[in-house]
Design an enzyme around this catalytic site. Structure first.
Site, PDB file in Angstrom:
ATOM      1  N   ASP A  15     -27.680 -28.957  -7.755  1.00 39.99           N
ATOM      2  CA  ASP A  15     -28.691 -28.249  -6.978  1.00 39.99           C
ATOM      3  C   ASP A  15     -28.180 -28.133  -5.549  1.00 39.99           C
ATOM      4  O   ASP A  15     -27.450 -29.015  -5.080  1.00 39.99           O
ATOM      5  CB  ASP A  15     -30.027 -29.012  -6.999  1.00 39.99           C
ATOM      6  CG  ASP A  15     -31.212 -28.114  -6.661  1.00 39.99           C
ATOM      7  OD1 ASP A  15     -32.048 -27.888  -7.555  1.00 39.99           O
ATOM      8  OD2 ASP A  15     -31.295 -27.626  -5.508  1.00 39.99           O
ATOM      9  N   ILE A  16     -28.579 -27.080  -4.860  1.00 35.70           N
ATOM     10  CA  ILE A  16     -28.192 -26.909  -3.454  1.00 35.70           C
ATOM     11  C   ILE A  16     -28.916 -27.943  -2.584  1.00 35.70           C
ATOM     12  O   ILE A  16     -28.438 -28.306  -1.509  1.00 35.70           O
ATOM     13  CB  ILE A  16     -28.492 -25.459  -2.995  1.00 35.70           C
ATOM     14  CG1 ILE A  16     -27.834 -25.155  -1.660  1.00 35.70           C
ATOM     15  CG2 ILE A  16     -29.985 -25.193  -2.960  1.00 35.70           C
ATOM     16  CD1 ILE A  16     -27.891 -23.679  -1.276  1.00 35.70           C
ATOM     17  N   TYR A  59     -34.882  -8.298  -8.359  1.00 35.00           N
ATOM     18  CA  TYR A  59     -34.616  -9.349  -9.354  1.00 35.00           C
ATOM     19  C   TYR A  59     -34.270  -8.710 -10.701  1.00 35.00           C
ATOM     20  O   TYR A  59     -33.281  -9.077 -11.349  1.00 35.00           O
ATOM     21  CB  TYR A  59     -35.863 -10.231  -9.464  1.00 35.00           C
ATOM     22  CG  TYR A  59     -35.852 -11.250 -10.571  1.00 35.00           C
ATOM     23  CD1 TYR A  59     -35.038 -12.368 -10.513  1.00 35.00           C
ATOM     24  CD2 TYR A  59     -36.701 -11.106 -11.677  1.00 35.00           C
ATOM     25  CE1 TYR A  59     -35.052 -13.320 -11.533  1.00 35.00           C
ATOM     26  CE2 TYR A  59     -36.725 -12.045 -12.692  1.00 35.00           C
ATOM     27  CZ  TYR A  59     -35.901 -13.146 -12.615  1.00 35.00           C
ATOM     28  OH  TYR A  59     -35.923 -14.080 -13.630  1.00 35.00           O
ATOM     29  N   ASP A  96     -23.798 -25.574  -3.964  1.00 39.06           N
ATOM     30  CA  ASP A  96     -24.257 -24.218  -3.672  1.00 39.06           C
ATOM     31  C   ASP A  96     -23.512 -23.307  -4.653  1.00 39.06           C
ATOM     32  O   ASP A  96     -22.281 -23.271  -4.649  1.00 39.06           O
ATOM     33  CB  ASP A  96     -23.892 -23.884  -2.214  1.00 39.06           C
ATOM     34  CG  ASP A  96     -24.242 -22.449  -1.843  1.00 39.06           C
ATOM     35  OD1 ASP A  96     -24.584 -21.650  -2.740  1.00 39.06           O
ATOM     36  OD2 ASP A  96     -24.154 -22.127  -0.643  1.00 39.06           O
ATOM     37  N   LYS A 121     -30.793  -8.828 -12.759  1.00 40.70           N
ATOM     38  CA  LYS A 121     -30.707  -9.338 -14.132  1.00 40.70           C
ATOM     39  C   LYS A 121     -30.088  -8.269 -15.048  1.00 40.70           C
ATOM     40  O   LYS A 121     -29.259  -8.578 -15.910  1.00 40.70           O
ATOM     41  CB  LYS A 121     -32.081  -9.760 -14.649  1.00 40.70           C
ATOM     42  CG  LYS A 121     -32.604 -11.049 -14.023  1.00 40.70           C
ATOM     43  CD  LYS A 121     -31.742 -12.254 -14.399  1.00 40.70           C
ATOM     44  CE  LYS A 121     -32.257 -13.562 -13.843  1.00 40.70           C
ATOM     45  NZ  LYS A 121     -31.331 -14.681 -14.032  1.00 40.70           N
TER      46      LYS A 121
HETATM   47  N1  SER Z   1     -41.074 -15.553 -14.449  1.00 37.38           N
HETATM   48  C1  SER Z   1     -40.158 -14.612 -13.866  1.00 37.38           C
HETATM   49  C2  SER Z   1     -40.775 -13.954 -12.692  1.00 37.38           C
HETATM   50  O1  SER Z   1     -41.981 -13.817 -12.675  1.00 37.38           O
HETATM   51  C3  SER Z   1     -39.761 -13.576 -14.880  1.00 37.38           C
HETATM   52  O2  SER Z   1     -38.422 -13.677 -15.167  1.00 37.38           O
HETATM   53  O3  SER Z   1     -40.078 -13.546 -11.831  1.00 37.38           O
END
Ligand code: SER
Length: 303
Positions: A22-23, A129, A40, A133
């Site tokens: 963990d960082i 995000y 890191d 991904k």
């Molecule tokens: N639980 C995550 C989020 O809400 C979904 O990958 O970002």
């Protein structure tokens, strides 16, 4: 998720075989059942040192900034989520490591079918995000097909557990709601009552990670990331389930910016390919998950 996964891996392989990183050095306090390194994930030199010095053969790379928090600083989110994955993939290529890296239902977007969302529909993610991904999935597939890197991935839905508080996701309400119920407080939900989302109880999430890592490589026909499903419910449905135990618990709904993210995500997931290729099967539905959370949460110190 990291702490719970590390604990299961220790049960399977022994504490001397598992190193959690963990960082934040304070994370060690809750990871005293295995070895620990402060790390890191952007520090590729130290990452390589830890892997080589300890003869590491498998890496579960979970570190990421989640969907809701990620929107505050998209460039930083992209850098952390992508560069850390590229570091891990490159070291995996050099040393022949097996990698687990989680993707997410955030790869889907408004153009994807929302019910029984299939493995490969049109995908235009709405969050940074989700973009990170989705790009990460393509990098995994590229490293697998071009260099033979044994990287494995699943698209997690919202994860619910009692050992840690959630960290900046759109699905966090489904954990917060339990804490408010237990504390006898009113719960203000940031999603509307009918916002159905795919979710999964932590023991199933850990089971998915460990079981996809155990499958013989030739069974895995998807090297981006597998759809997996646990359960789907609305804020109103989980509230009603909790009220069976906490009859006085109250809730109100005031959607904020996270509603827009939730609206772009699937309601239910088709995980046929995971069932076919590596026998994926979740153990917990909404009722079983709520009972288990309410049984464990009062005894658990939250970090
Ligand atoms: N639980 C995550 C989020 O809400 C979904 O990958 O970002």
């Amino acid at each position: 998720m990291g702490g719970e996964l590390a604990l299961e891996l220790v049960k399977k392989y022994g504490s001397e075989s598992i190193i959690a990183t963990d960082i934040n050095p304070r994370a060690q306090q809750s990871l005293d059942f295995c070895q620990f390194e402060e790390l890191d994930v952007l520090d590729i030199t130290k990452l390589e040192d830890v892997i080589v010095e300890n003869n590491i053969t498998q890496v579960y790379h979970l570190a990421a900034i989640l969907s809701a928090n990620g929107e505050a600083d998209p460039i930083r989110t992209w850098n952390i989520n992508m560069q850390s994955l590229l570091n891990v993939l490159d070291i995996a290529k050099k040393y022949g490591l097996r990698i687990f890296w989680p993707s997410s239902i955030a790869v889907f977007g408004l153009g994807s079918p929302q019910y029984a969302t299939p493995q490969n529909p049109p995908m235009v993610p709405e969050t940074i995000y989700g973009i990170s991904k989705q790009s990460g999935e393509n990098w995994c597939n590229y490293y697998a097909s071009r260099y033979g890197v044994d990287v494995r991935s699943v698209r997690y839905p919202g994860l619910i557990g009692y050992k840690t508080l959630p960290g900046g996701g759109t699905t966090d309400y489904a954990v917060d709601i339990f804490h408010k119920a237990l504390q006898g407080e009113h719960f203000k939900c940031y999603l509307t009552e009918e916002t159905e989302l795919p979710m999964m109880y932590m023991p199933d999430a850990v089971k998915a990670a460990i079981s996809i890592m155990d499958v013989p490589q030739d069974k895995l026909r998807i090297r981006t990331a597998y759809n997996i499903s646990g359960m789907s419910f609305t804020p109103s449905e989980i509230y009603q389930e909790i009220r069976k135990t906490y009859a006085d618990f109250s809730i109100s709904f005031t959607p904020d910016h996270r509603q827009q993210i939730a609206n772009s995500w699937p309601r239910t997931i088709d995980d046929t390919r995971a069932k076919m290729d590596w026998n994926w099967k979740p153990s917990f539905n909404l009722e079983a998950m709520v009972l288990d959370m309410l049984a464990h949460l009062p005894k658990t110190a939250i970090h």
